[in-house]
Design a protein around this motif. Structure first.
Motif, mmCIF file in Angstrom:
data_model
loop_
_atom_site.group_PDB
_atom_site.id
_atom_site.type_symbol
_atom_site.label_atom_id
_atom_site.label_comp_id
_atom_site.label_asym_id
_atom_site.label_seq_id
_atom_site.Cartn_x
_atom_site.Cartn_y
_atom_site.Cartn_z
ATOM 1 N N ARG A 26 0.792 -1.337 -0.032
ATOM 2 C CA ARG A 26 -0.136 -0.032 -0.045
ATOM 3 C C ARG A 26 0.884 1.231 0.032
ATOM 4 N NH1 ARG A 26 -3.178 -2.794 3.852
ATOM 5 N NH2 ARG A 26 -2.304 -1.405 5.532
ATOM 6 N N ILE A 27 1.925 1.063 0.760
ATOM 7 C CA ILE A 27 2.923 2.221 0.677
ATOM 8 C C ILE A 27 3.944 2.241 -0.359
ATOM 9 C CG2 ILE A 27 2.544 2.590 3.232
ATOM 10 C CD1 ILE A 27 5.275 1.461 3.777
ATOM 11 N N SER A 28 3.789 1.315 -1.209
ATOM 12 C CA SER A 28 4.689 1.202 -2.499
ATOM 13 C C SER A 28 6.217 1.117 -2.005
ATOM 14 C CB SER A 28 4.660 2.496 -3.182
ATOM 15 O OG SER A 28 4.890 2.289 -4.679
ATOM 16 N N LEU A 29 6.370 -0.127 -1.183
ATOM 17 C CA LEU A 29 7.698 -0.536 -0.797
ATOM 18 C C LEU A 29 7.615 -1.831 -1.183
ATOM 19 C CD1 LEU A 29 8.850 1.635 2.207
ATOM 20 C CD2 LEU A 29 9.792 1.855 0.111
ATOM 21 N N PRO A 30 7.622 -2.370 -2.108
ATOM 22 C CA PRO A 30 7.459 -3.902 -2.599
ATOM 23 C C PRO A 30 8.696 -4.550 -1.970
ATOM 24 C CG PRO A 30 8.013 -2.996 -4.462
ATOM 25 C CD PRO A 30 7.642 -1.906 -3.588
ATOM 26 N N GLY A 31 8.638 -5.963 -1.867
ATOM 27 C CA GLY A 31 9.791 -6.798 -1.411
ATOM 28 C C GLY A 31 11.016 -6.700 -2.113
ATOM 29 N N PRO A 32 11.367 -6.706 -3.403
ATOM 30 C CA PRO A 32 12.619 -6.344 -3.994
ATOM 31 C C PRO A 32 13.232 -5.343 -3.475
ATOM 32 C CG PRO A 32 11.154 -7.318 -5.697
ATOM 33 C CD PRO A 32 10.314 -6.908 -4.414
ATOM 34 N N VAL A 33 12.556 -4.103 -3.450
ATOM 35 C CA VAL A 33 13.179 -2.835 -2.922
ATOM 36 C C VAL A 33 13.696 -2.876 -1.578
ATOM 37 C CG1 VAL A 33 12.669 -0.461 -2.336
ATOM 38 C CG2 VAL A 33 11.717 -1.409 -4.322
ATOM 39 N N LEU A 34 13.006 -3.606 -0.637
ATOM 40 C CA LEU A 34 13.445 -3.598 0.748
ATOM 41 C C LEU A 34 14.539 -4.725 1.062
ATOM 42 C CD1 LEU A 34 10.038 -3.170 2.615
ATOM 43 C CD2 LEU A 34 11.891 -1.614 2.395
ATOM 44 N N ALA A 35 14.383 -5.858 0.167
ATOM 45 C CA ALA A 35 15.344 -7.056 0.169
ATOM 46 C C ALA A 35 16.666 -6.426 -0.281
ATOM 47 C CB ALA A 35 15.031 -8.131 -0.712
ATOM 48 N N LEU A 36 16.826 -5.498 -1.420
ATOM 49 C CA LEU A 36 17.810 -4.902 -1.662
ATOM 50 C C LEU A 36 18.483 -4.139 -0.971
ATOM 51 C CD1 LEU A 36 19.832 -4.300 -4.335
ATOM 52 C CD2 LEU A 36 18.311 -2.474 -4.827
ATOM 53 N N ALA A 37 17.832 -2.932 -0.169
ATOM 54 C CA ALA A 37 18.047 -2.312 0.917
ATOM 55 C C ALA A 37 18.823 -2.816 2.027
ATOM 56 C CB ALA A 37 17.024 -1.424 1.382
ATOM 57 N N THR A 38 18.094 -4.195 2.299
ATOM 58 C CA THR A 38 18.637 -5.008 3.475
ATOM 59 C C THR A 38 20.073 -5.620 3.035
ATOM 60 O OG1 THR A 38 16.353 -5.949 4.079
ATOM 61 C CG2 THR A 38 18.433 -7.265 4.768
ATOM 62 N N GLY A 39 20.227 -5.922 2.138
ATOM 63 C CA GLY A 39 21.379 -6.230 1.525
ATOM 64 C C GLY A 39 22.559 -5.294 1.617
ATOM 65 N N VAL A 40 22.196 -4.052 1.142
ATOM 66 C CA VAL A 40 23.043 -3.000 1.250
ATOM 67 C C VAL A 40 23.574 -2.607 2.918
ATOM 68 C CG1 VAL A 40 23.399 -0.641 0.836
ATOM 69 C CG2 VAL A 40 22.203 -1.950 -0.907
ATOM 70 N N LEU A 41 22.327 -2.598 3.684
ATOM 71 C CA LEU A 41 22.631 -2.425 4.948
ATOM 72 C C LEU A 41 23.527 -3.407 5.581
ATOM 73 C CD1 LEU A 41 21.662 -0.842 7.645
ATOM 74 C CD2 LEU A 41 19.783 -2.389 7.851
ATOM 75 N N LEU A 42 23.307 -4.642 5.472
ATOM 76 C CA LEU A 42 24.333 -5.766 6.047
ATOM 77 C C LEU A 42 25.738 -5.799 5.337
ATOM 78 C CD1 LEU A 42 21.652 -8.523 6.297
ATOM 79 C CD2 LEU A 42 22.221 -7.239 8.036
ATOM 80 N N GLY A 43 25.837 -5.409 4.170
ATOM 81 C CA GLY A 43 26.958 -5.681 3.588
ATOM 82 C C GLY A 43 27.937 -4.553 3.995
ATOM 83 N N PRO A 44 29.041 -4.774 3.115
ATOM 84 C CA PRO A 44 30.532 -3.805 3.460
ATOM 85 C C PRO A 44 29.978 -2.337 3.508
ATOM 86 C CG PRO A 44 30.692 -4.980 1.350
ATOM 87 C CD PRO A 44 29.392 -5.434 1.821
ATOM 88 N N ALA A 45 29.071 -1.948 2.780
ATOM 89 C CA ALA A 45 28.592 -0.531 2.269
ATOM 90 C C ALA A 45 28.370 -0.012 3.911
ATOM 91 C CB ALA A 45 27.603 -0.331 1.320
ATOM 92 N N VAL A 46 27.544 -0.779 4.641
ATOM 93 C CA VAL A 46 27.173 -0.001 5.725
ATOM 94 C C VAL A 46 27.510 -0.698 7.029
ATOM 95 C CG1 VAL A 46 24.952 0.658 7.195
ATOM 96 C CG2 VAL A 46 25.198 0.780 4.541
ATOM 97 N N LEU A 47 26.887 -1.815 7.424
ATOM 98 C CA LEU A 47 27.268 -2.568 8.861
ATOM 99 C C LEU A 47 28.545 -3.496 8.467
ATOM 100 C CD1 LEU A 47 23.849 -3.317 9.958
ATOM 101 C CD2 LEU A 47 25.397 -1.468 10.727
#
Length: 409
Positions: A26-47
């Motif tokens: 409903r708020i236009s944040l589908p799974g692929p967008v958030l899964a991609l963001a999660t990978g970035v967050l967990l990866g070397p770019a952030v955490l």
């Protein structure tokens, strides 16, 4: 690397996305967008909690094989949900969008990239081929689920599904053209015709059609004889897709295309299933088998190499992504006047995302040519598409609903 850490992080992410799936749509944040963001967050770019190198497999090889399997499972789900008689009733759309549409998208994308990106012609040609096919995974929020049913006409949803399924398989032909021109220019024409087109593409279509029909007949016999405990799509979907993927590759065909053709034939032979059951099956598949690839992609994104490209690269890639689709649908409009209304055509012209298939072809092209720049540019294009097309899902769907209501009232 601790496998339990990976299981916890990946499964935890998918669990959260499952629990909030309706709200996120409903708020236009589908799974692929958030899964991609999660990978970035967990990866070397952030955490830096997980690095893709920790998996012990070269990044390109890991992503190529993971996307290949993901693509096969996703395409099987897409093909199985098309209603009986779809291919016969929608010949105009299928032929126009695949034969002509892919050629126009390929030409437009290549021309923009060659003129504005500052790369050699064969690199632009390869990148143009990589971003030509639309993606069945990223399009999921507008072809299944409550939002899609409420706001998007079924003909639009089915046409997006069929196009994305077919052009993902046929994208192999477009990608191998510049790859062969790069690696073996003297014999490229002969190899493209005899090896790629006749053996791999046509061979895949024939093999897929035959196996899909045979498995459908076996499915019906097992169902009639009471040999099966569960006769739903889900019990067949995963082994079906993986069987075709493995066997098709062993036979030297375009296995991704073989999976889609086999699933399309299978779905037309067995009894028509209820759309709610199809959506439940595809929802399960998407959550557990398709979203993890976007987490992997988030871990692998080459931010340092992107920054070296400068500000112009993302702009040019975005222009190529958006215009290739808009120009193609505009060019095809005279053929599709009786198929889709003007609002539907505008919607289809906007919503042509890339994702898993583009990543698969990018890693394949990088392996065959040894050109790492292909991966760098392609992942930037994929990220732009996943984010922009992902967050525009809800507003674009609402726009189409209002235009269709106004047109018919």
């Amino acid at each position: 690397m601790d496998i339990n850490l990976v299981l916890t992080l990946f499964a935890g992410t998918i669990l959260v996305l499952a629990l909030l799936s309706s709200l996120l749509q409903r708020i236009s944040l589908p799974g692929p967008v958030l899964a991609l963001a999660t990978g970035v967050l967990l990866g070397p770019a952030v955490l830096g909690v997980v690095r893709i190198e920790d998996f012990g497999v070269p990044t390109g090889e890991l992503l190529e094989q993971a996307t290949r399997i993901t693509l096969a499972v996703g395409l099987a789900g897409v093909a199985l949900r098309l209603p009986h008689g779809y291919w016969r009733r929608n010949r105009r759309w299928v032929v126009s969008s695949i034969v002509l549409g892919m050629l126009v998208m390929f030409a437009v994308a290549t021309g923009i990239l060659w003129a504005l990106l500052g790369v050699p012609f064969l690199v632009a040609l390869t990148l143009g081929a990589i971003i030509t096919p639309t993606d069945p995974v990223v399009t999921t929020p507008i072809v299944t689920g409550s939002l899609a049913k409420a706001k998007i006409p079924s003909r639009v949803r089915y046409d997006i599904s069929s196009e994305s399924g077919l052009n993902d398989g046929l994208g192999y032909l477009f990608v191998l053209l510049p790859v062969l021109l790069t690696t073996s220019p003297e014999t490229a024409g002969r190899e493209l015709l005899l090896s790629v087109f006749l053996r791999e593409i046509l061979g895949a279509a024939l093999f897929g059609a035959l196996v899909g029909y045979v498995l459908a007949r076996i499915f019906l016999v097992a169902k009639d004889k009471g040999l099966m405990e569960d006769n739903s799509y889900l019990g067949f979907l995963l082994p079906f897709a993986l069987l075709l993927l493995g066997a098709g590759k062993l036979l030297g065909t375009d296995a991704v295309l073989a999976v889609f053709v086999a699933a399309a034939v299978f779905g037309q032979v067995i009894p028509q299933q209820d759309e709610d059951e199809e959506d439940r099956v595809e929802d399960v598949v998407n959550r557990f088998f398709l979203l993890p690839i976007f987490i992997l992609l988030g871990l692998a994104l080459p931010f340092g190499e992107w920054s070296a490209l400068g500000w112009a690269a993302p702009v040019v890639l975005l222009v190529a992504l958006l215009l290739r689709r808009a120009v193609a649908l505009l060019a095809l409009r005279p053929l599709l006047r009786r198929v889709h209304s003007v609002p539907e055509t505008v919607f289809l012209g906007w919503f042509g995302p890339i994702g898993v298939s583009a990543l698969f072809y990018a890693t394949l092209a990088e392996r065959l040519t040894g050109n790492h720049d292909l991966f760098v540019h392609a992942t930037l294009a994929i990220t732009l598409s996943v984010v922009i097309h992902g967050v525009s899902t809800a507003p674009a769907s609402e726009w189409l609903r209002r235009r269709e209501v106004g047109r018919t009232s």
